[in-house]
Design a protein around this motif. Structure first.
Motif: not given
Length: 420
Positions: A292-294, A298-299, A305-307
Motif C-alpha cells: 500500500r502507498y497511501d 498527495k506527495d 487518494i490512497c493506492g
RNA sequence: GUGAGUGUAGCUCAAUAGGUUAGAGCACUGGAUUGUGGUUCCAGAGGUUGGGGGUUCGAGACCCCUCACUCACCCCA
C-alpha cells in the motif's frame, strides 16, 4: 586500401534477451490468462509511455532508493530533457491519473499492465536489465478488504498458470504516524549490538536499519530476532487495518505467513506489504511484491487518494510455469507444379477467410519432402494439390496422425478440418 | 559496483602432458523414393575454438586484457 575490417557480430546487449517464438507462445498464454483474470476482478488495462521525465521517478520511487541512485537508464534527448526508461510502473500510473484527472471520472481506479521495465543492475538469474512486469494497482480504496482482494487475485493467478509451492508473506510497515517511533526504537536497539554486526549491518544502522533484517549472516540474523518488530509499534489505525486485512485473507481461506521482517525496498510503502516467494528461483526468490502507498499521490501534488498494488516479475514467473505443448492446429498445403501452386494459394486464402490456419511454402519441393515437412512442423492435416486435383477441383486431404487420406471438395475440406 | 566459475558447430558435448587438416550425436540441406511423412541408408553444409594480444618451432589448451554467460554479494520483480 587497408584490409577490410573484421565483421564483429552484433549481439543483444547485456541483460537483454530475445523471446523466440516457442517461448513467446508461453508468454502469450500467461498474458492471456492474466488479462482475463484481472478483467474478472474489474481491472482495466492502462498503457503509458516507456520513458518519462526523470523527475517522476526521483520523486515517486524515492531519491534514496537504489533504483534511483544507481539503476536508472537516464538520458538527455535532443531537446535537452532528462528522460528515464521506466524502472517500475507505479509512478507512471500515478502520473497518468493526475494528468487526466481520472479520479473525477466515473470509471473505477483499478488498473493492470504488462510490459518491459529497465534497470541497470548486474544481470544474474531472475534479474535482467530489460525485464517484464505485470503490474496491478487500485486507487482510492482505503478498506483492507481490497488489500486482501489483490493478494487473493495474485494467488488465483499463480494457481491458473499452475505454479505450485509459492509462499505468501505479509506484513505491515506502518504509516507516517507510527513508523518514526519504530525506526527510533529499532535504531537504538541495534546500536546496542553494533559491535556484533557485520560491516554491512553496521552501516545499515545509520542508513536504513530495516535492512538489517535482510542480512544473511548467521550472527546478524540471530541478533535480528531480538530486535523490535514493527508489528509491536503500529498505531491504532495501522493495527486495525492489519488485523482486518488478515481476517479477509482468512475469509478467502488463503494460507499466508506473517513475516515481521518483510521490508519492501521502495520508500513509498505504508501499512500492508506482501510478497510471494518460491524456493525454486535461487537468490532472486520473489515472484511478486507489493503493498500500500497511501501518501504517494498527495506527495506528487495530486489528490489525496490512497493506492495499493503489486508488481510481478514475468521472467521469474515463467521459470515456474510448466511448459504445455498445445497441439498444432493448422493445415499444411502441399503442391506440385505451377498450376497447382496457384490453386494452393487460392485454397489457402479460402481456408484463412474461414478462420482456418494454414501453412504454405513457395519453394518447389517433391511431395515426399513436403509431407516430411508437414510432419516435422506437427501439422495434423495435409492437403495435396497436383495437376489432377486442379482439373477435378477436388483435393487429397490427409490426416497426418492416422495416415488416412480421401478426396474432398473445397467445402468438404473445410468441414472436415473444422470438425477435427 | 564486488567476488568466484565457465566460454569449442544451431543444441549437448569430445579432443592423451602444448603436437598434423578441431571430432561425435541430435538438428539442418539434398539424395535413395521426381504423387505421399515419422523408420532406415548415403552424402553435404556448418567452426578465424567468444574477441584481441602474448609465450612457444607449434596454442582449443598456458599468460594478460576484453566481452558474454552462470552463481553469490548488493538490491529487487
Amino acid at each position: 586500401m587497408s584490409p577490410s575490417p573484421k565483421k564483429r557480430q552484433i549481439a543483444a546487449i547485456k541483460g537483454t534477451h530475445d523471446i523466440l517464438p516457442r517461448q513467446a507462445r508461453k508468454w502469450q498464454r500467461v498474458e492471456e490468462i492474466a488479462n482475463s483474470l484481472f478483467e474478472l476482478y474489474g481491472y482495466r488495462e492502462i498503457r503509458t509511455p516507456i520513458f518519462e521525465a526523470t523527475e517522476l521517478f526521483q520523486k515517486g520511487t524515492g531519491e534514496t532508493s537504489d533504483i534511483v541512485m544507481k539503476e536508472m537508464y537516464t538520458f538527455v534527448d535532443k531537446g535537452g530533457r532528462s528522460l528515464t526508461l521506466r524502472p517500475e510502473y507505479t509512478p507512471s500510473i500515478a502520473r497518468a491519473i493526475i494528468e487526466h484527472q481520472l479520479h473525477l471520472q466515473p470509471d473505477p481506479l483499478r488498473f493492470y499492465f504488462i510490459g518491459p521495465m529497465f534497470r541497470y543492475d548486474k544481470p544474474q538469474k531472475g534479474r535482467y536489465r530489460q525485464f517484464h512486469q505485470m503490474d496491478v494497482e487500485v486507487f482510492n480504496e482505503k478498506d483492507p478488504a481490497v488489500d486482501a482482494e489483490i493478494v487473493e487475485m495474485a494467488a488465483r493467478l499463480l494457481e491458473r498458470v499452475k505454479v505450485k509451492g509459492a509462499e505468501v508473506l505479509v506484513n505491515s510497515v506502518g504509516c507516517r504516524a507510527c513508523r518514526p517511533d519504530y525506526h527510533l526504537a529499532l535504531r537504538q536497539n541495534a546500536e546496542k549490538h553494533r559491535k556484533e554486526f557485520c560491516a554491512d549491518c553496521q552501516r545499515k544502522i545509520d542508513t536504513n536499519p530495516l535492512r538489517i533484517f535482510d542480512c544473511k549472516v548467521a550472527a546478524c540474523r540471530e541478533i535480528a530476532l531480538g530486535l523490535p518488530k514493527i508489528i509491536d509499534y503500529l498505531c491504532e489505525e495501522c493495527q486495525v487495518h492489519f488485523d482486518q486485512f488478515r481476517s479477509y485473507l482468512d475469509l478467502y481461506e488463503l494460507s499466508y505467513k506473517v513475516e515481521p521482517f518483510l521490508v519492501r525496498g521502495l520508500d513509498y510503502y505504508t501499512k500492508t506489504t506482501f510478497e510471494f516467494v518460491s524456493t525454486e528461483l535461487g537468490a532472486q526468490d520473489a515472484i511478486l511484491g507489493g503493498g500500500r502507498y497511501d501518501d504517494m499521490m498527495k506527495d506528487f501534488g495530486g489528490p489525496d487518494i490512497c493506492g495499493i498494488g503489486f508488481a510481478l516479475g514475468m521472467e521469474r514467473l515463467l521459470q515456474l510455469v510448466p511448459d504445455e505443448d498445445s497441439p498444432e492446429k493448422f493445415v499444411y498445403i502441399a503442391w506440385m507444379g505451377d498450376a497447382a501452386k496457384k490453386e494452393a494459394v487460392l485454397i489457402a486464402r479460402f481456408l484463412r477467410l474461414q478462420g482456418v490456419e494454414c501453412f504454405i511454402e513457395y519453394k518447389s519441393r517433391g511431395l515426399g519432402n513436403q509431407m516430411g515437412r508437414a510432419n516435422k512442423f506437427g501439422a495434423p492435416w495435409g492437403v495435396i494439390i497436383g495437376e489432377d486435383e486442379v482439373k477435378k477441383q477436388s483435393y487429397q486431404l490427409k490426416n497426418m496422425v492416422t495416415g488416412e487420406q480421401k478426396e474432398v471438395t473445397r467445402e468438404k475440406l473445410l468441414t472436415a478440418v473444422r470438425n477435427d
